[in-house]
Design an enzyme around this catalytic site. Structure first.
Site, short mmCIF file in Angstrom:
data_model
loop_
_atom_site.label_atom_id
_atom_site.label_comp_id
_atom_site.label_asym_id
_atom_site.label_seq_id
_atom_site.Cartn_x
_atom_site.Cartn_y
_atom_site.Cartn_z
N ARG A 195 44.32 19.39 49.25
CA ARG A 195 42.95 19.10 49.69
C ARG A 195 42.62 17.62 49.54
O ARG A 195 41.88 17.04 50.35
CB ARG A 195 41.97 19.98 48.92
CG ARG A 195 42.07 21.45 49.30
CD ARG A 195 41.33 22.34 48.33
NE ARG A 195 39.92 21.98 48.24
CZ ARG A 195 39.10 22.44 47.29
NH1 ARG A 195 39.57 23.28 46.36
NH2 ARG A 195 37.84 22.09 47.27
N ARG A 209 48.63 29.19 42.57
CA ARG A 209 47.32 29.53 42.01
C ARG A 209 46.24 28.96 42.93
O ARG A 209 45.65 27.92 42.66
CB ARG A 209 47.20 28.97 40.59
CG ARG A 209 48.21 29.57 39.62
CD ARG A 209 48.18 28.86 38.29
NE ARG A 209 49.17 29.41 37.37
CZ ARG A 209 49.44 28.91 36.16
NH1 ARG A 209 48.78 27.83 35.75
NH2 ARG A 209 50.35 29.46 35.40
N ASP A 223 42.92 28.03 44.91
CA ASP A 223 41.57 27.77 44.42
C ASP A 223 40.56 28.73 45.05
O ASP A 223 40.86 29.45 46.00
CB ASP A 223 41.15 26.33 44.76
CG ASP A 223 42.04 25.29 44.11
OD1 ASP A 223 42.56 25.57 43.02
OD2 ASP A 223 42.21 24.20 44.70
#
Length: 245
Positions: free
Chosen positions: A197, A50, A52
């Site tokens: 991240r 999924r 971002d």
């Protein structure tokens, strides 16, 4: 009924991530809407990752159940004619009915790219994080390898993760410099929300001298997001490949 698996490549710059959200343009919404138009039936897709908002993919895997008799090759060609130019189907195939792109995945490989130079070419602004100051690449590389193995990655998990366990296993973590670019590959069984991240943001702090190598283990042991580095921007991140049996 048939189960169709697609491999997608997309530029996530102008999308609010993968997952459908009311009133927002997402990759999932675009894929499902165009599949419904093409196959003339209600289609729900499952994705391996999924991604971002602003994150890209070269090997996103998805699947959906359909009653159509159209061949996978024809679905790929037709769907590409429906889709916007920043989303493309690279491959289509029939898979067993119990296959699920998310649940059946053994590992995901992500790449993060940093443009580490005084000047960032405009062609790369949507695909790299621009850092104009020098970074200690050797220390960053050593820090990335310290994350390999099975750990509780709570310190690298942003709020909003739907999972009940923060245990993940990183199989591969490689960081190197190529010209003006710093490239990081991270492969794991799965990832927590914004985990890659947050890891990248922490590695950059190591490169700046703000976090020492011994502190990496302390950050893992703390299980506290506040002790790790900042969250790197999304545009440098790309889902490269998903591995299945």
């Amino acid at each position: 009924m048939r189960n169709i698996k697609l491999i997608l490549e997309y530029d996530g710059t102008f999308y609010h991530g993968w997952q459908k959200q009311p009133g927002l343009l997402t990759i999932q919404e675009v894929i499902e809407r165009n599949l419904c138009s093409l196959l003339k039936e209600e289609i729900k897709v499952s994705a391996a990752g999924r991604t971002d908002a602003g994150v890209h993919a070269k090997g996103q895997a998805i699947n959906f159940i359909t009653s159509t008799s159209i061949s996978p090759c024809a679905i790929r060609r037709a769907l590409n004619s429906y889709l916007p130019k920043d989303i493309r189907v690279k491959k289509a195939e029939i898979v067993p009915l119990d296959f699920d792109a998310r649940k059946s995945a053994l590992s995901r490989l992500y790449r993060y790219t940093i443009c580490n130079s005084a000047f960032q070419p405009p062609f790369y602004c949507n695909f790299t994080w621009h850092i104009p100051f020098l970074l200690e690449i050797n220390k960053m590389s050593k820090a990335s390898r310290l994350l390999i193995g099975r750990h509780d990655f709570s310190s690298f998990q942003s709020q909003g993760s739907p999972t009940f366990s923060s245990m993940r296993e990183i199989e591969k973590s490689v960081l190197f410099k190529k010209g003006r670019f710093i490239i990081v590959y991270i492969k794991a069984d799965s990832f927590l929300y914004k985990m890659v991240r947050n890891i990248i943001g922490t590695l950059v702090e190591v490169g700046r001298g703000k976090i020492s190598l011994p502190e990496i283990n302390s950050i893992l042991e703390a299980k506290n997001r506040r002790v790790a580095g900042p969250t790197a921007p999304p545009q440098g991140l790309c889902l490269v490949r998903v591995k299945y049996k």
